[in-house]
Design a protein around this motif. Structure first.
Motif, mmCIF file in Angstrom:
data_model
loop_
_atom_site.group_PDB
_atom_site.id
_atom_site.type_symbol
_atom_site.label_atom_id
_atom_site.label_comp_id
_atom_site.label_asym_id
_atom_site.label_seq_id
_atom_site.Cartn_x
_atom_site.Cartn_y
_atom_site.Cartn_z
ATOM 1 N N LEU A 146 73.497 62.580 71.733
ATOM 2 C CA LEU A 146 72.169 62.229 71.228
ATOM 3 C C LEU A 146 71.314 63.480 71.310
ATOM 4 O O LEU A 146 71.050 63.990 72.396
ATOM 5 N N ILE A 147 70.913 63.995 70.168
ATOM 6 C CA ILE A 147 70.076 65.192 70.142
ATOM 7 C C ILE A 147 68.625 64.811 70.415
ATOM 8 O O ILE A 147 68.083 63.894 69.810
ATOM 9 N N LEU A 148 68.029 65.543 71.332
ATOM 10 C CA LEU A 148 66.640 65.319 71.732
ATOM 11 C C LEU A 148 65.887 66.620 71.505
ATOM 12 O O LEU A 148 66.201 67.630 72.126
ATOM 13 N N THR A 149 64.910 66.598 70.584
ATOM 14 C CA THR A 149 64.278 67.866 70.240
ATOM 15 C C THR A 149 62.874 67.680 69.697
ATOM 16 O O THR A 149 62.505 66.588 69.242
ATOM 17 N N ALA A 150 62.106 68.759 69.733
ATOM 18 C CA ALA A 150 60.758 68.752 69.159
ATOM 19 C C ALA A 150 60.782 69.179 67.703
ATOM 20 O O ALA A 150 59.756 69.170 67.035
ATOM 21 N N ARG A 151 61.943 69.544 67.191
ATOM 22 C CA ARG A 151 62.066 69.990 65.809
ATOM 23 C C ARG A 151 62.098 68.777 64.882
ATOM 24 O O ARG A 151 63.091 68.051 64.819
ATOM 25 N N SER A 152 61.025 68.555 64.160
ATOM 26 C CA SER A 152 60.912 67.346 63.342
ATOM 27 C C SER A 152 61.282 67.565 61.873
ATOM 28 O O SER A 152 61.284 66.636 61.084
ATOM 29 N N ASN A 153 61.602 68.815 61.514
ATOM 30 C CA ASN A 153 61.973 69.101 60.134
ATOM 31 C C ASN A 153 63.254 68.365 59.769
ATOM 32 O O ASN A 153 64.258 68.456 60.481
ATOM 33 N N TRP A 154 63.248 67.660 58.634
ATOM 34 C CA TRP A 154 64.397 66.830 58.263
ATOM 35 C C TRP A 154 65.659 67.649 58.080
ATOM 36 O O TRP A 154 66.764 67.192 58.402
ATOM 37 N N SER A 155 65.532 68.881 57.594
ATOM 38 C CA SER A 155 66.715 69.712 57.344
ATOM 39 C C SER A 155 67.421 70.065 58.656
ATOM 40 O O SER A 155 68.652 70.168 58.698
ATOM 41 N N GLU A 156 66.637 70.241 59.725
ATOM 42 C CA GLU A 156 67.232 70.547 61.016
ATOM 43 C C GLU A 156 67.936 69.326 61.594
ATOM 44 O O GLU A 156 68.972 69.436 62.250
ATOM 45 N N ARG A 157 67.385 68.142 61.319
ATOM 46 C CA ARG A 157 68.052 66.920 61.775
ATOM 47 C C ARG A 157 69.382 66.757 61.047
ATOM 48 O O ARG A 157 70.395 66.399 61.646
ATOM 49 N N VAL A 158 69.375 67.013 59.757
ATOM 50 C CA VAL A 158 70.612 66.920 58.974
ATOM 51 C C VAL A 158 71.641 67.920 59.483
ATOM 52 O O VAL A 158 72.833 67.608 59.601
ATOM 53 N N GLU A 159 71.189 69.126 59.816
ATOM 54 C CA GLU A 159 72.091 70.156 60.325
ATOM 55 C C GLU A 159 72.757 69.697 61.620
ATOM 56 O O GLU A 159 73.964 69.895 61.822
ATOM 57 N N GLY A 160 71.973 69.065 62.490
ATOM 58 C CA GLY A 160 72.526 68.563 63.740
ATOM 59 C C GLY A 160 73.547 67.465 63.522
ATOM 60 O O GLY A 160 74.603 67.431 64.158
ATOM 61 N N LEU A 161 73.249 66.550 62.607
ATOM 62 C CA LEU A 161 74.175 65.459 62.321
ATOM 63 C C LEU A 161 75.458 65.986 61.689
ATOM 64 O O LEU A 161 76.555 65.503 61.985
ATOM 65 N N ARG A 162 75.333 66.982 60.827
ATOM 66 C CA ARG A 162 76.519 67.580 60.222
ATOM 67 C C ARG A 162 77.377 68.296 61.256
ATOM 68 O O ARG A 162 78.607 68.388 61.111
ATOM 69 N N ALA A 163 76.742 68.821 62.291
ATOM 70 C CA ALA A 163 77.482 69.521 63.345
ATOM 71 C C ALA A 163 78.233 68.551 64.249
ATOM 72 O O ALA A 163 79.071 68.976 65.044
ATOM 73 N N GLY A 164 77.918 67.249 64.118
ATOM 74 C CA GLY A 164 78.662 66.271 64.905
ATOM 75 C C GLY A 164 77.830 65.423 65.841
ATOM 76 O O GLY A 164 78.384 64.689 66.669
ATOM 77 N N ALA A 165 76.497 65.496 65.745
ATOM 78 C CA ALA A 165 75.655 64.642 66.578
ATOM 79 C C ALA A 165 75.809 63.181 66.153
ATOM 80 O O ALA A 165 76.062 62.886 64.987
ATOM 81 N N ASP A 166 75.658 62.276 67.101
ATOM 82 C CA ASP A 166 75.785 60.841 66.820
ATOM 83 C C ASP A 166 74.438 60.183 66.572
ATOM 84 O O ASP A 166 74.372 59.135 65.931
ATOM 85 N N ASP A 167 73.377 60.771 67.090
ATOM 86 C CA ASP A 167 72.037 60.222 66.876
ATOM 87 C C ASP A 167 71.032 61.323 67.151
ATOM 88 O O ASP A 167 71.365 62.374 67.714
ATOM 89 N N TYR A 168 69.776 61.054 66.777
ATOM 90 C CA TYR A 168 68.720 62.065 66.826
ATOM 91 C C TYR A 168 67.432 61.398 67.279
ATOM 92 O O TYR A 168 67.068 60.352 66.756
ATOM 93 N N LEU A 169 66.748 61.978 68.254
ATOM 94 C CA LEU A 169 65.470 61.447 68.715
ATOM 95 C C LEU A 169 64.483 62.603 68.834
ATOM 96 O O LEU A 169 64.742 63.591 69.521
ATOM 97 N N VAL A 170 63.349 62.484 68.131
ATOM 98 C CA VAL A 170 62.360 63.567 68.081
ATOM 99 C C VAL A 170 61.265 63.337 69.123
ATOM 100 O O VAL A 170 60.731 62.244 69.250
ATOM 101 N N LYS A 171 60.935 64.375 69.861
ATOM 102 C CA LYS A 171 59.840 64.320 70.830
ATOM 103 C C LYS A 171 58.504 64.308 70.077
ATOM 104 O O LYS A 171 58.398 64.975 69.044
ATOM 105 N N PRO A 172 57.487 63.611 70.601
ATOM 106 C CA PRO A 172 57.523 62.728 71.770
ATOM 107 C C PRO A 172 58.133 61.371 71.418
ATOM 108 O O PRO A 172 58.173 60.984 70.254
ATOM 109 N N PHE A 173 58.594 60.657 72.425
ATOM 110 C CA PHE A 173 59.245 59.378 72.209
ATOM 111 C C PHE A 173 58.936 58.479 73.406
ATOM 112 O O PHE A 173 58.462 58.935 74.446
ATOM 113 N N HIS A 174 59.220 57.200 73.257
ATOM 114 C CA HIS A 174 59.010 56.251 74.344
ATOM 115 C C HIS A 174 60.315 56.104 75.114
ATOM 116 O O HIS A 174 61.393 56.056 74.522
ATOM 117 N N SER A 175 60.211 56.014 76.420
ATOM 118 C CA SER A 175 61.414 55.935 77.259
ATOM 119 C C SER A 175 62.276 54.722 76.914
ATOM 120 O O SER A 175 63.506 54.783 76.984
#
Length: 223
Positions: A76-105
């Protein structure tokens, strides 16, 4: 279930560790990407929560190397990078899910829960169900046919959740300890045996079978 948290912001990491441990998870925290890379390859984690912007080695590079090495650890990628292209890059690299900071516990816990169930071939449901039992992970209570909701201790809850996700599998004391305790914790197999006996008293002795010299098999509550 044992998690690897890779986050270099100390205040956030402390908060996440507290939330995850309250949720019944054993958590190993690392701030340096190079340390995380090695642990992810060597230790039997059930899931990794991975920040992208890390000292030593970027989270995306860690993930890419794990997948190239055949490490199937859910991430599960946890990051402050909210750009959609960076999320896609992470998912293509093999991430299973993505959560952008800030978030609720609570959202983090639900995403972790969903990923763990999915990695064990379970459907997303309100309760974890197996062997005639239903486990409420938010309340750490178990119920079933002829069994009203029973409150579990922290260790009983961890054990039962792991058993229910591995129904019918032979689990040694060593394997149970590897998934219930943090990296630097003392792992006493006798404690596990005692806790399993406590658990049997609550859900039925027949639900967990002992294979002498080998380990335990969770078969569930008799119908």
């Amino acid at each position: 279930m044992r998690l690897l948290l890779v986050e270099d912001t100390v205040e956030l990491a402390d908060s996440l560790c507290a939330v995850l441990k309250d949720g019944g998870y054993a958590v190993d925290w690392r701030a340096d990407g190079r340390d995380a890379l090695i642990l992810g390859e060597q230790e039997p984690y059930d899931l990794c929560i991975l920040d992208l912007g890390l000292p030593g080695m970027d989270g995306l590079e860690i993930l890419t190397r794990w997948r190239a090495a055949g490490v199937a650890l859910p991430v599960l990628i946890l990051t402050a990078r909210s750009n959609w292209s960076e999320r896609v890059e992470g998912l293509r690299a093999g991430a299973d899910d993505y959560l952008v900071k800030p978030f609720h516990s609570e959202e983090l816990l639900l995403r972790v829960q969903a990923l763990l169930r999915r990695s064990h071939g379970r459907q997303p449901q309100a309760l974890l169900q197996a062997g005639g039992l239903a486990l409420d992970e938010s309340k750490q209570q178990v119920s079933g046919a002829g069994l009203d909701a029973v409150q579990l201790s922290a260790t009983e809850f961890k054990l039962l959740r792991y058993f229910m996700l591995h129904t019918g599998q032979l689990l040694s004391k060593t394997r149970l300890a590897e998934h219930l305790y943090e990296y630097e914790s003392e792992r006493d197999s006798n404690v596990i045996e005692v806790q399993i006996n406590h658990l049997r008293q609550k859900v039925g002795r027949e639900s967990i079978q002992t294979r002498r010299g080998q380990g335990y098999i969770f078969s569930g509550r008799a119908q």
